[in-house]
Design an enzyme around this catalytic site. Structure first.
Site, PDB file in Angstrom:
ATOM      1  N   ASP A  63     -14.272  -6.872  20.133  1.00 38.23           N
ATOM      2  CA  ASP A  63     -13.564  -5.580  20.047  1.00 38.23           C
ATOM      3  C   ASP A  63     -11.897  -6.341  19.861  1.00 38.23           C
ATOM      4  O   ASP A  63     -11.704  -8.131  20.153  1.00 38.23           O
ATOM      5  CB  ASP A  63     -12.994  -5.354  21.098  1.00 38.23           C
ATOM      6  CG  ASP A  63     -12.456  -4.008  20.878  1.00 38.23           C
ATOM      7  OD1 ASP A  63     -11.998  -3.341  19.803  1.00 38.23           O
ATOM      8  OD2 ASP A  63     -12.803  -3.116  22.133  1.00 38.23           O
ATOM      9  N   ARG A  71     -11.620  -1.864   3.964  1.00 35.06           N
ATOM     10  CA  ARG A  71     -12.874  -3.197   4.621  1.00 35.06           C
ATOM     11  C   ARG A  71     -14.387  -2.604   4.426  1.00 35.06           C
ATOM     12  O   ARG A  71     -15.363  -2.985   4.113  1.00 35.06           O
ATOM     13  CB  ARG A  71     -12.865  -3.854   5.749  1.00 35.06           C
ATOM     14  CG  ARG A  71     -13.606  -5.179   6.003  1.00 35.06           C
ATOM     15  CD  ARG A  71     -13.079  -5.489   7.162  1.00 35.06           C
ATOM     16  NE  ARG A  71     -13.812  -6.415   7.570  1.00 35.06           N
ATOM     17  CZ  ARG A  71     -13.951  -7.324   8.597  1.00 35.06           C
ATOM     18  NH1 ARG A  71     -14.250  -6.545  10.238  1.00 35.06           N
ATOM     19  NH2 ARG A  71     -15.710  -8.181   8.924  1.00 35.06           N
ATOM     20  N   THR A  77       5.909   3.254  13.040  1.00 45.16           N
ATOM     21  CA  THR A  77       4.592   3.736  12.922  1.00 45.16           C
ATOM     22  C   THR A  77       4.790   4.020  14.206  1.00 45.16           C
ATOM     23  O   THR A  77       5.822   3.920  15.008  1.00 45.16           O
ATOM     24  CB  THR A  77       4.139   2.285  13.074  1.00 45.16           C
ATOM     25  OG1 THR A  77       2.474   2.588  13.852  1.00 45.16           O
ATOM     26  CG2 THR A  77       3.900   1.384  13.733  1.00 45.16           C
ATOM     27  N   ASP A  78       3.491   5.328  14.253  1.00 44.56           N
ATOM     28  CA  ASP A  78       3.053   5.750  15.700  1.00 44.56           C
ATOM     29  C   ASP A  78       2.970   4.346  16.932  1.00 44.56           C
ATOM     30  O   ASP A  78       2.857   4.637  18.067  1.00 44.56           O
ATOM     31  CB  ASP A  78       1.885   6.951  15.943  1.00 44.56           C
ATOM     32  CG  ASP A  78       1.087   6.209  15.321  1.00 44.56           C
ATOM     33  OD1 ASP A  78       0.515   5.142  14.666  1.00 44.56           O
ATOM     34  OD2 ASP A  78       0.466   7.199  15.013  1.00 44.56           O
ATOM     35  N   LYS A  92       7.426  -3.312  15.573  1.00 47.88           N
ATOM     36  CA  LYS A  92       8.142  -2.536  14.554  1.00 47.88           C
ATOM     37  C   LYS A  92       9.350  -1.595  15.438  1.00 47.88           C
ATOM     38  O   LYS A  92      10.127  -0.590  15.159  1.00 47.88           O
ATOM     39  CB  LYS A  92       6.650  -1.416  14.616  1.00 47.88           C
ATOM     40  CG  LYS A  92       6.374  -2.227  13.117  1.00 47.88           C
ATOM     41  CD  LYS A  92       6.540  -2.156  12.183  1.00 47.88           C
ATOM     42  CE  LYS A  92       7.220  -0.826  11.494  1.00 47.88           C
ATOM     43  NZ  LYS A  92       8.043  -0.973   9.525  1.00 47.88           N
ATOM     44  N   PHE A 110       0.652  -0.901   0.064  1.00 49.59           N
ATOM     45  CA  PHE A 110      -0.296   0.267  -0.381  1.00 49.59           C
ATOM     46  C   PHE A 110       0.852   1.568  -0.263  1.00 49.59           C
ATOM     47  O   PHE A 110       0.817   2.331  -1.138  1.00 49.59           O
ATOM     48  CB  PHE A 110      -0.582   0.107   1.128  1.00 49.59           C
ATOM     49  CG  PHE A 110      -1.765   0.718   1.558  1.00 49.59           C
ATOM     50  CD1 PHE A 110      -2.005   2.115   1.018  1.00 49.59           C
ATOM     51  CD2 PHE A 110      -1.799   1.708   2.835  1.00 49.59           C
ATOM     52  CE1 PHE A 110      -2.941   3.022   1.435  1.00 49.59           C
ATOM     53  CE2 PHE A 110      -2.130   2.479   2.839  1.00 49.59           C
ATOM     54  CZ  PHE A 110      -2.716   3.786   2.293  1.00 49.59           C
ATOM     55  N   ILE A 111       1.166   1.397   1.173  1.00 49.49           N
ATOM     56  CA  ILE A 111       2.295   2.796   1.448  1.00 49.49           C
ATOM     57  C   ILE A 111       3.379   2.845   0.037  1.00 49.49           C
ATOM     58  O   ILE A 111       3.577   3.829  -0.073  1.00 49.49           O
ATOM     59  CB  ILE A 111       2.507   3.594   2.914  1.00 49.49           C
ATOM     60  CG1 ILE A 111       1.426   3.472   3.561  1.00 49.49           C
ATOM     61  CG2 ILE A 111       3.056   5.084   3.194  1.00 49.49           C
ATOM     62  CD1 ILE A 111       1.859   2.787   5.192  1.00 49.49           C
ATOM     63  N   ASN A 119      -2.473  -5.821  12.552  1.00 45.91           N
ATOM     64  CA  ASN A 119      -2.062  -5.656  14.260  1.00 45.91           C
ATOM     65  C   ASN A 119      -2.971  -7.353  14.363  1.00 45.91           C
ATOM     66  O   ASN A 119      -2.729  -7.992  14.836  1.00 45.91           O
ATOM     67  CB  ASN A 119      -2.791  -4.914  14.438  1.00 45.91           C
ATOM     68  CG  ASN A 119      -1.937  -3.793  15.315  1.00 45.91           C
ATOM     69  OD1 ASN A 119      -1.171  -3.839  16.249  1.00 45.91           O
ATOM     70  ND2 ASN A 119      -2.197  -2.645  14.720  1.00 45.91           N
ATOM     71  N   ASN A 141      -2.400   5.580   8.079  1.00 46.68           N
ATOM     72  CA  ASN A 141      -2.575   5.979   6.654  1.00 46.68           C
ATOM     73  C   ASN A 141      -3.678   5.323   5.385  1.00 46.68           C
ATOM     74  O   ASN A 141      -4.339   5.056   6.104  1.00 46.68           O
ATOM     75  CB  ASN A 141      -1.351   5.563   5.767  1.00 46.68           C
ATOM     76  CG  ASN A 141       0.080   5.732   5.610  1.00 46.68           C
ATOM     77  OD1 ASN A 141       0.438   6.365   4.727  1.00 46.68           O
ATOM     78  ND2 ASN A 141       0.413   5.858   6.690  1.00 46.68           N
ATOM     79  N   SER A 165       2.153  -6.045   8.009  1.00 49.88           N
ATOM     80  CA  SER A 165       1.428  -5.159   8.804  1.00 49.88           C
ATOM     81  C   SER A 165       0.367  -4.304   9.349  1.00 49.88           C
ATOM     82  O   SER A 165       0.154  -3.676   9.936  1.00 49.88           O
ATOM     83  CB  SER A 165       1.484  -3.624   7.206  1.00 49.88           C
ATOM     84  OG  SER A 165       0.313  -4.193   6.545  1.00 49.88           O
TER      85      SER A 165
END
Ligand code: NAD
Ligand code: TDX
Length: 342
Positions: A280, A201, A122-123, A162, A12-13, A85, A188, A83
């Site tokens: 969740d 999605r 990543t943050d 990461k 993607f990025i 989670n 992103n 990438s």
């Protein structure tokens, strides 16, 4: 900088970055090194000039291949990673292999050949922040966003891998004098994002006649940035960033998941409340928020895509116009989520 390697450039990025470089830097040749996992797609590079972009299909943990390519390059821009989670909660092993061993392999090759390295991160390495509504003054004070001084506190196997890769880069700079920089970006959105991720999605659920799926109560906040703004920031850091420094990239795009989903439904002409609440995510990070002051003041970066609804509308249009890009995978992606009650 004439010859750069972009790892993960069919994802993607990474592919958005390759398009960005081809468009804005006419003198640069890009070698994409990508394993073409489920997340990589040749089609993401379709239409790019063959004399400017070469795709090498291979693994970043293959030291022989990596050494051969790095020996001929001026810089490596490292996007390749596992990438997602949710996948890392099911099976962390490829995350350890690619994100840690793969990054280590690239670092060693860059050290050997004295090549400039930029690490895309990543943050999420900083863990999460409390929701603004739970903060005194609703989070308008100093220190309530991530900066490069925030402590590392990752939550998932993905973000831990990461975080580990960031620390490897820092050690290679300090111990071996590697010419490296790091960037940690927020969430992103834009074209070519795999349909396992939240925004695509839900768009493709609606286009397929499925009900969108919101995890938990949907109060979790993500700080959205258009992928084009991320690409511009990475190019700036690669060419003007200070060696050894970490730059946080974010565009003041905080929104909770419920708001984003309701925006998508509204923009697609649906009832904004027509979705399902599902199980969740375990360990689900509450809120991410980036303070990008350092990038803005040191390097003069400014985001261009500041209207989220407009960017989202373009993204919806892209998935609507490119159904052949995602349709074949949709049923399998949803079946995997369904196994998890999501
Ligand atoms: P993605 O999953 O869409 O793409 C990853 C790419 O890496 C794919 O093309 C895949 O084939 C390739 N790849 C995976 N393992 C490989 C290996 N061992 N060798 C070579 N190639 C391999 O991911 P993305 O969302 O584009 O993320 C790219 C990078 O940006 C990652 O490092 C991620 O941590 C980081 N990042 C992502 C976001 C986000 O919102 N998606 C935000 C901040 C940082
Ligand atoms: O169906 C869903 N429903 C839902 O509510 C999915 C797939 C997600 N969510 C929620 C979980 C998150 O709070 O939406 C939010 C965004 O989820 P993801 O798209 O999975 O992204 P996130 O977990 O925030 O991580 C992303 O941003 C940081 C990227 O996938 C990472 O690679 C990047 O490091």
């Amino acid at each position: 900088m004439k010859n750069i390697i972009v790892t993960g450039g069919a994802g993607f990025i990474g592919s958005n970055f390759v398009h960005y470089v081809v468009k804005h830097q006419p003198e640069v040749h890009v070698t994409v090194l990508d394993k073409l996992t489920y997340a990589g797609n040749r089609a993401n590079l379709a239409g790019l000039p063959e004399d400017r972009v070469e795709l090498v299909v291979g693994d970043i943990a293959d030291s022989q291949l990596v050494n051969q390519l790095v020996a001929k390059a001026d810089a490596v821009v490292h996007y390749a990673a596992e990438s997602h989670n949710d996948n890392s909660l099911k099976d962390p092993s490829p995350f350890i292999q690619t994100n840690l061993v793969g990054t280590y392999t690239l670092l060693e090759a860059c050290r050997l050949h004295g090549v400039r390295f930029h690490h895309v991160s990543t943050d999420e390495v900083y863990g999460d922040l409390p929701l603004r509504e739970d903060l005194p003054g609703h989070g308008e004070g100093v220190g309530e966003k991530f900066t490069d001084q925030s402590p590392y506190n990752p939550s998932s196997p993905y973000s831990a891998s990461k975080a580990g890769s960031d620390l490897l880069v820092r050690a290679w700079v300090r111990s071996f004098g590697l010419q490296a920089t790091i960037s940690n970006c927020s969430n992103n959105y834009g074209p070519y994002q795999h349909i396992e991720k939240f925004i695509p999605r839900q768009i493709t659920n609606i286009l397929s006649g499925n009900r969108p799926k919101l995890y938990g109560d949907g109060k979790n906040v993500r700080d959205w940035i258009h992928t084009e703004d991320h690409s511009a920031a990475v190019w700036l850091i690669l060419t003007k960033g200070h060696i050894g420094e970490t730059y946080l990239i974010g565009a003041n795009g905080e929104k909770n998941n419920k708001e984003v989903l309701e925006d998508i439904l509204t923009l697609m002409g649906q009832d904004p409340h027509d979705y399902d609440h599902v199980k969740d995510r375990p360990g689900h990070d509450l809120r991410y928020a980036i303070d990008a002051t350092k990038l803005e003041t040191e390097l003069g970066w400014r985001p261009q895509f500041t209207n989220f609804e407009e960017g989202l509308a373009h993204t919806i249009q892209w998935y609507t116009d490119n159904q052949a890009w995602w349709q074949a995978e949709k049923a399998a992606v949803e079946a995997k989520y369904a196994e998890n009650g999501q």
